[in-house]
Motif scaffolding. Structure first.
Motif, PDB file in Angstrom:
ATOM      1  N   GLU A  70       0.823  -1.201   0.000  1.00  0.00           N
ATOM      2  CA  GLU A  70       0.000   0.000   0.000  1.00  0.00           C
ATOM      3  C   GLU A  70       0.863   1.260   0.000  1.00  0.00           C
ATOM      4  N   MET A  71       1.952   1.243   0.778  1.00  0.00           N
ATOM      5  CA  MET A  71       2.846   2.393   0.823  1.00  0.00           C
ATOM      6  C   MET A  71       3.513   2.615  -0.533  1.00  0.00           C
ATOM      7  N   GLU A  72       3.944   1.523  -1.181  1.00  0.00           N
ATOM      8  CA  GLU A  72       4.561   1.650  -2.498  1.00  0.00           C
ATOM      9  C   GLU A  72       3.570   2.211  -3.512  1.00  0.00           C
ATOM     10  N   ALA A  73       2.330   1.767  -3.435  1.00  0.00           N
ATOM     11  CA  ALA A  73       1.301   2.282  -4.344  1.00  0.00           C
ATOM     12  C   ALA A  73       1.068   3.770  -4.088  1.00  0.00           C
ATOM     13  N   GLU A  74       1.048   4.169  -2.837  1.00  0.00           N
ATOM     14  CA  GLU A  74       0.856   5.568  -2.483  1.00  0.00           C
ATOM     15  C   GLU A  74       2.024   6.415  -2.983  1.00  0.00           C
ATOM     16  N   VAL A  75       3.248   5.925  -2.798  1.00  0.00           N
ATOM     17  CA  VAL A  75       4.435   6.653  -3.260  1.00  0.00           C
ATOM     18  C   VAL A  75       4.395   6.800  -4.779  1.00  0.00           C
ATOM     19  N   GLU A  76       4.031   5.742  -5.474  1.00  0.00           N
ATOM     20  CA  GLU A  76       3.947   5.788  -6.932  1.00  0.00           C
ATOM     21  C   GLU A  76       2.896   6.797  -7.385  1.00  0.00           C
ATOM     22  N   ARG A  77       1.765   6.827  -6.712  1.00  0.00           N
ATOM     23  CA  ARG A  77       0.700   7.766  -7.057  1.00  0.00           C
ATOM     24  C   ARG A  77       1.164   9.207  -6.848  1.00  0.00           C
ATOM     25  N   VAL A  78       1.851   9.462  -5.730  1.00  0.00           N
ATOM     26  CA  VAL A  78       2.348  10.805  -5.444  1.00  0.00           C
ATOM     27  C   VAL A  78       3.394  11.215  -6.480  1.00  0.00           C
ATOM     28  N   LYS A  79       4.263  10.299  -6.872  1.00  0.00           N
ATOM     29  CA  LYS A  79       5.265  10.591  -7.898  1.00  0.00           C
ATOM     30  C   LYS A  79       4.599  10.976  -9.211  1.00  0.00           C
ATOM     31  N   GLN A  80       3.568  10.240  -9.587  1.00  0.00           N
ATOM     32  CA  GLN A  80       2.865  10.544 -10.837  1.00  0.00           C
ATOM     33  C   GLN A  80       2.208  11.916 -10.767  1.00  0.00           C
ATOM     34  N   GLU A  81       1.594  12.235  -9.646  1.00  0.00           N
ATOM     35  CA  GLU A  81       0.976  13.548  -9.490  1.00  0.00           C
ATOM     36  C   GLU A  81       2.018  14.650  -9.596  1.00  0.00           C
ATOM     37  N   PHE A  82       3.169  14.444  -8.961  1.00  0.00           N
ATOM     38  CA  PHE A  82       4.239  15.438  -9.006  1.00  0.00           C
ATOM     39  C   PHE A  82       4.739  15.640 -10.432  1.00  0.00           C
ATOM     40  N   GLU A  83       4.927  14.535 -11.162  1.00  0.00           N
ATOM     41  CA  GLU A  83       5.373  14.636 -12.550  1.00  0.00           C
ATOM     42  C   GLU A  83       4.354  15.370 -13.410  1.00  0.00           C
ATOM     43  N   GLU A  84       3.086  15.105 -13.190  1.00  0.00           N
ATOM     44  CA  GLU A  84       2.040  15.797 -13.949  1.00  0.00           C
ATOM     45  C   GLU A  84       2.053  17.292 -13.651  1.00  0.00           C
ATOM     46  N   LYS A  85       2.245  17.650 -12.381  1.00  0.00           N
ATOM     47  CA  LYS A  85       2.305  19.063 -12.012  1.00  0.00           C
ATOM     48  C   LYS A  85       3.498  19.744 -12.674  1.00  0.00           C
ATOM     49  N   GLN A  86       4.632  19.038 -12.703  1.00  0.00           N
ATOM     50  CA  GLN A  86       5.824  19.610 -13.344  1.00  0.00           C
ATOM     51  C   GLN A  86       5.585  19.821 -14.830  1.00  0.00           C
ATOM     52  N   LYS A  87       4.925  18.874 -15.490  1.00  0.00           N
ATOM     53  CA  LYS A  87       4.620  19.020 -16.911  1.00  0.00           C
ATOM     54  C   LYS A  87       3.708  20.206 -17.141  1.00  0.00           C
ATOM     55  N   LYS A  88       2.702  20.370 -16.280  1.00  0.00           N
ATOM     56  CA  LYS A  88       1.765  21.484 -16.425  1.00  0.00           C
ATOM     57  C   LYS A  88       2.464  22.816 -16.221  1.00  0.00           C
ATOM     58  N   LYS A  89       3.407  22.874 -15.270  1.00  0.00           N
ATOM     59  CA  LYS A  89       4.155  24.108 -15.051  1.00  0.00           C
ATOM     60  C   LYS A  89       4.969  24.459 -16.282  1.00  0.00           C
ATOM     61  N   LYS A  90       5.611  23.460 -16.872  1.00  0.00           N
ATOM     62  CA  LYS A  90       6.410  23.702 -18.072  1.00  0.00           C
ATOM     63  C   LYS A  90       5.519  24.187 -19.222  1.00  0.00           C
ATOM     64  N   GLU A  91       4.349  23.587 -19.345  1.00  0.00           N
ATOM     65  CA  GLU A  91       3.423  24.004 -20.399  1.00  0.00           C
ATOM     66  C   GLU A  91       2.984  25.445 -20.191  1.00  0.00           C
ATOM     67  N   LYS A 122     -10.628   9.494  -7.785  1.00  0.00           N
ATOM     68  CA  LYS A 122     -10.060   8.161  -8.041  1.00  0.00           C
ATOM     69  C   LYS A 122      -9.233   7.693  -6.861  1.00  0.00           C
ATOM     70  N   ALA A 123      -8.415   8.578  -6.302  1.00  0.00           N
ATOM     71  CA  ALA A 123      -7.590   8.235  -5.153  1.00  0.00           C
ATOM     72  C   ALA A 123      -8.462   7.870  -3.958  1.00  0.00           C
ATOM     73  N   ASP A 124      -9.536   8.635  -3.738  1.00  0.00           N
ATOM     74  CA  ASP A 124     -10.438   8.337  -2.634  1.00  0.00           C
ATOM     75  C   ASP A 124     -11.117   6.993  -2.830  1.00  0.00           C
ATOM     76  N   SER A 125     -11.489   6.666  -4.057  1.00  0.00           N
ATOM     77  CA  SER A 125     -12.159   5.388  -4.307  1.00  0.00           C
ATOM     78  C   SER A 125     -11.218   4.225  -4.071  1.00  0.00           C
ATOM     79  N   THR A 126      -9.913   4.386  -4.375  1.00  0.00           N
ATOM     80  CA  THR A 126      -8.969   3.299  -4.120  1.00  0.00           C
ATOM     81  C   THR A 126      -8.781   3.101  -2.627  1.00  0.00           C
ATOM     82  N   VAL A 127      -8.835   4.174  -1.853  1.00  0.00           N
ATOM     83  CA  VAL A 127      -8.715   4.046  -0.403  1.00  0.00           C
ATOM     84  C   VAL A 127      -9.915   3.299   0.152  1.00  0.00           C
ATOM     85  N   ILE A 128     -11.100   3.581  -0.358  1.00  0.00           N
ATOM     86  CA  ILE A 128     -12.314   2.932   0.132  1.00  0.00           C
ATOM     87  C   ILE A 128     -12.308   1.447  -0.212  1.00  0.00           C
TER      88      ILE A 128
END
Length: 179
Positions: A70-91, A122-128
C-alpha cells in the motif's frame, strides 16, 4: 487417531451446498476447514466475530507485506501527481513565453482543476476499496476445539467398531469336538 492443528481457514460454499451451522443450526454457507481437510464444519459468519468461539490468527508477515504494498502504491501515485504538475508548469511557462491570449489560459486552468478533482476522486475510491478485509484464519477456543477433537475421535471409534462387526473372526466359534 491423528489429531489436527487448531487452525481453521474460513471458506464460502455455494448457496445450494449450505448446511446447518454447528452452533445455532441455521443454514450457513461459511465453512471452517483445517489444513489438509482433516476436519471441517459449517458456522455462521456472526459466530466468527464472537471472541468466545474463536479468535483470528493474524499473519504478521502478510500484514507487513500488505502495508508495504500500500505504501509503495501511495508513493507511486504521489510521484505521478508530481510529474504531472511539473509538466503542467512547463506548459504554462511555454504559453507565457509565446504570449498566448489570457482567455485560452483561463480555460486551460479550469480544465486542469477538473482533472485534479477527478484524480482526487479516483484516489479516494482506491482508499475505500482497500478497507480492512475479514480475517480468513481462525483458532477455536479450547472448549470448542476439544469438542471437535472428541467428535472426530468418536466417529473414528464408531467406524472401527463397524469394521470389527463385519469381520467374522470377531465372534467365538462353536466348539467342534465332543466334550
Amino acid at each position: 487417531m491423528a489429531s489436527f492443528p487448531n487452525t481453521y481457514t474460513h471458506r464460502k460454499v455455494a448457496d445450494t451446498a449450505s448446511k446447518s451451522c454447528e452452533i445455532c443450526y441455521k443454514p450457513s454457507t461459511s465453512v471452517l476447514v483445517t489444513p489438509e481437510n482433516k476436519d471441517f464444519f459449517f458456522v455462521c459468519p456472526g459466530h466468527l466475530k464472537d471472541r468466545g468461539f474463536c479468535s483470528p490468527v493474524i499473519d504478521e508477515a502478510a500484514v507487513t507485506a500488505k502495508k508495504k504494498k500500500e505504501m509503495e502504491a501511495e508513493v507511486e501515485r504521489v510521484k505521478q501527481e508530481f510529474e504531472e504538475k511539473q509538466k503542467k508548469k512547463k506548459e504554462k511557462e511555454k504559453e507565457k513565453e509565446k504570449g498566448k491570449d489570457k482567455d485560452k489560459s483561463e480555460s486551460k486552468k479550469d480544465g486542469d482543476e477538473d482533472e485534479k478533482s477527478e484524480e482526487k476522486k479516483k484516489a479516494d475510491s482506491t482508499v475505500i476499496t482497500s478497507t480492512e478485509e475479514e480475517p480468513r484464519v481462525f483458532a477455536l477456543k479450547r472448549a470448542f476445539y476439544q469438542q471437535r477433537l472428541d467428535k472426530k475421535r468418536n466417529t473414528e471409534i464408531a467406524k472401527r467398531n463397524r469394521e470389527r462387526l463385519q469381520n467374522p473372526n470377531l465372534f467365538p466359534q462353536v466348539p467342534k469336538g465332543l466334550p
